[in-house]
Structures are given as C-alpha cells and as structure tokens.
Design a protein around this motif. Structure first.
Motif, mmCIF file in Angstrom:
data_model
loop_
_atom_site.group_PDB
_atom_site.id
_atom_site.type_symbol
_atom_site.label_atom_id
_atom_site.label_comp_id
_atom_site.label_asym_id
_atom_site.label_seq_id
_atom_site.Cartn_x
_atom_site.Cartn_y
_atom_site.Cartn_z
ATOM 1 N N GLN A 68 4.780 3.061 -0.814
ATOM 2 C CA GLN A 68 3.693 3.172 0.362
ATOM 3 C C GLN A 68 4.097 2.126 1.255
ATOM 4 O OE1 GLN A 68 -0.266 3.973 -2.292
ATOM 5 N NE2 GLN A 68 -0.732 3.723 -0.048
ATOM 6 N N GLU B 232 2.087 0.450 4.706
ATOM 7 C CA GLU B 232 0.668 0.702 5.008
ATOM 8 C C GLU B 232 0.496 -0.454 5.867
ATOM 9 O OE1 GLU B 232 -1.598 1.046 1.649
ATOM 10 O OE2 GLU B 232 -0.048 0.446 0.221
ATOM 11 N N GLY C 125 0.392 4.927 4.691
ATOM 12 C CA GLY C 125 -1.182 4.790 4.461
ATOM 13 C C GLY C 125 -1.762 4.489 5.866
ATOM 14 N N ASP D 179 -4.921 1.563 5.756
ATOM 15 C CA ASP D 179 -4.575 0.194 5.953
ATOM 16 C C ASP D 179 -3.797 -0.279 6.818
ATOM 17 O OD1 ASP D 179 -5.269 -1.273 3.048
ATOM 18 O OD2 ASP D 179 -4.697 0.746 2.540
ATOM 19 N N LEU D 180 -3.209 0.660 7.426
ATOM 20 C CA LEU D 180 -2.142 0.636 8.586
ATOM 21 C C LEU D 180 -3.062 0.185 9.919
ATOM 22 C CD1 LEU D 180 0.461 0.160 10.103
ATOM 23 C CD2 LEU D 180 0.334 2.801 10.286
#
Length: 261
Positions: free
Chosen positions: A150, A152, A174, A177-178
């Motif tokens: 991932q 993110e 992701g 979260d990004l």
C-alpha cells in the motif's frame, strides 16, 4: 506436487480485472456470507478490524471453500508476522504504509525462501504445506505468493518509482490516508486527492504492475478500471451491514408515525 496455484496472482499478471470487497466484521459466519456473494476476491483486514491471526485463519478457510480468493492485510509489514501469515497458508498479502523502495525490497525478501529471501524454513509444521503433505512446497511456494503493498501518503508517492522497481506484484493506493496526509482528512473525493490517486494508478500500470484501490464511489471505480487497475474493491462489509440496518430501523420507526395521507 507443487504449492497450490494462486489464481488471483495469475489473473493480475494477465491483466484481468478482479472485483473485491473489504471484510472487516472479524467473524467467520459473516465472512461466509460475503464468500457466497460472487466477488473475485475478499480482503480480510488485520489492520483496522479486530482480527488476530487465528480469526483471520478462520475466515481464510471459509473463503478458500468459495469462488472468491482470500487476501489478508497485515497490521504492519514485520518479517516475523509475514512468516506466520504465510505458514498459515495465506498466499496473497497486502502490506500497509510502504514508503520506500528499500522497504518494499525487504518485504519481497520476507515472502521468499533463502537464498532469495529470509522466510523461515518451517513448512513441515505449517498449514501452507498441508503439514508436509506437499513434497515440493519449499521449491515452488515463492512463485505462488502474491505481495501487494500500500502506498497511502506523500512519502510513498514520492518513492513510487523506487517501489515499482522492486519485485512486488502490485501496488494498492489508499485514498483515505493519502487524503489525510495531503491536508484533506475525510475528503477522499477532493480533486487534488483524486488526481494524485489517478496519477499513481497510471504510473503503476505503466510499470507493468497490478494497480489496486478501495473506493465506494462508482465514478472513481470506473476511472480506475479504465486506467488499467486490476484489483478494485468496491465495498466494505461493515458499511454495507451498518447502512442496511440503519435503513431497516428507520423504515420500522416510520411505521409508528401518523399517516397524514
């Protein structure tokens, strides 16, 4: 006899889109319902759901008996934890918060046996080898492990080319979260976040790797598939259940309201 064939990994390598669902109820009975729904793959979540290895293994068993393929997300990409998941028979792993090529390289080594990696040779004790019933497991297992990482946050995005240069099988973006790391927490649909996600998917596909995402937005799902994303999760069992229960409760309460027609 070789290690079991990983049809999910093969499909990604062939560029065949696979539609999945996040499984976070942490319950094998609920997972069995998801496993009868017809998704290509189901992600059993060990990061944000109240799962441990035993509960994940219960759910993996259920999914293996269905037409869906099980993928497990670890809480963190620790080598000792990866070893336990692999020995439990999980062939497809998703590792969160990968931020550098060096980190991705170490994860690749963690899923492979020596001399190409550092996975501990304890297959005689392991469910993965059917408890030593697969005589060629040690020499064939590496080819059937699917390692997805991932990306993110902004650090991961900056290192994306380095991550793609490693032997990971795919990269999952992701959005939530990004978005938070970009200063737009709770706004995965913010234009800047959407553009960052789509740019990442373009780069992943151009590098010949499988690109993945979880998004509940049908328009975003379509855009990602059109760009060549091959493992796309379109829903989450927890939110599906919660949404349906709330709607049912409201419908029931509405029956108690005066009929003004």
């Amino acid at each position: 006899m070789p290690a079991p064939h990983n049809a999910f990994k093969a499909a990604l390598a062939d560029g065949q889109p696979q539609i999945g669902c996040w499984v976070g109820m942490a319950n094998a009975y609920a997972t069995e319902i998801a496993a009868t729904a017809g998704f290509d793959w189901l992600l059993v979540d060990g990061e944000h759901a109240p799962n441990d290895l035993n509960s994940i293994l219960e759910q993996i068993r259920v999914i293996e008996g269905s037409g869906s393929h099980p993928v497990a997300r670890l809480p963190i990409g620790e080598t000792w934890m990866i070893k336990q998941y692999l020995d439990a028979g999980v062939q497809s792993l998703l590792v969160p918060m990968v931020e550098s090529g060096d980190q991705a390289t170490e994860l690749v080594r963690a899923v492979r046996y020596p001399p190409h990696g550092v996975r501990g040779v304890g297959s005689a004790l392991a469910r993965a080898s059917r408890f030593a019933a697969i005589p060629d497991y040690l020499t064939t297992a590496d080819q059937q492990i699917c390692l997805l990482v991932q990306v993110e946050n902004r650090a991961g995005q900056a290192a994306l080319d380095d991550i793609l240069a490693t032997e990971v099988d795919g990269v999952f973006i992701g959005p939530s979260d990004l978005a938070a790391d970009m200063g737009h927490i709770g706004q995965a649909g913010h234009p800047d976040v959407v553009e960052a996600v789509l740019d990442s998917i373009r780069r992943i596909v151009a590098a010949g790797k499988a690109a993945g995402i979880l998004t509940l937005d049908p328009a975003m799902q379509r855009k990602c598939l059109d760009l060549g994303a091959t493992f796309v999760a379109t829903d989450i069992d927890v939110t599906l259940f919660a949404r349906s229960m709330r709607a049912s409760a409201k419908a029931g309460q509405d029956l108690l309201q005066p009929d003004n027609s």
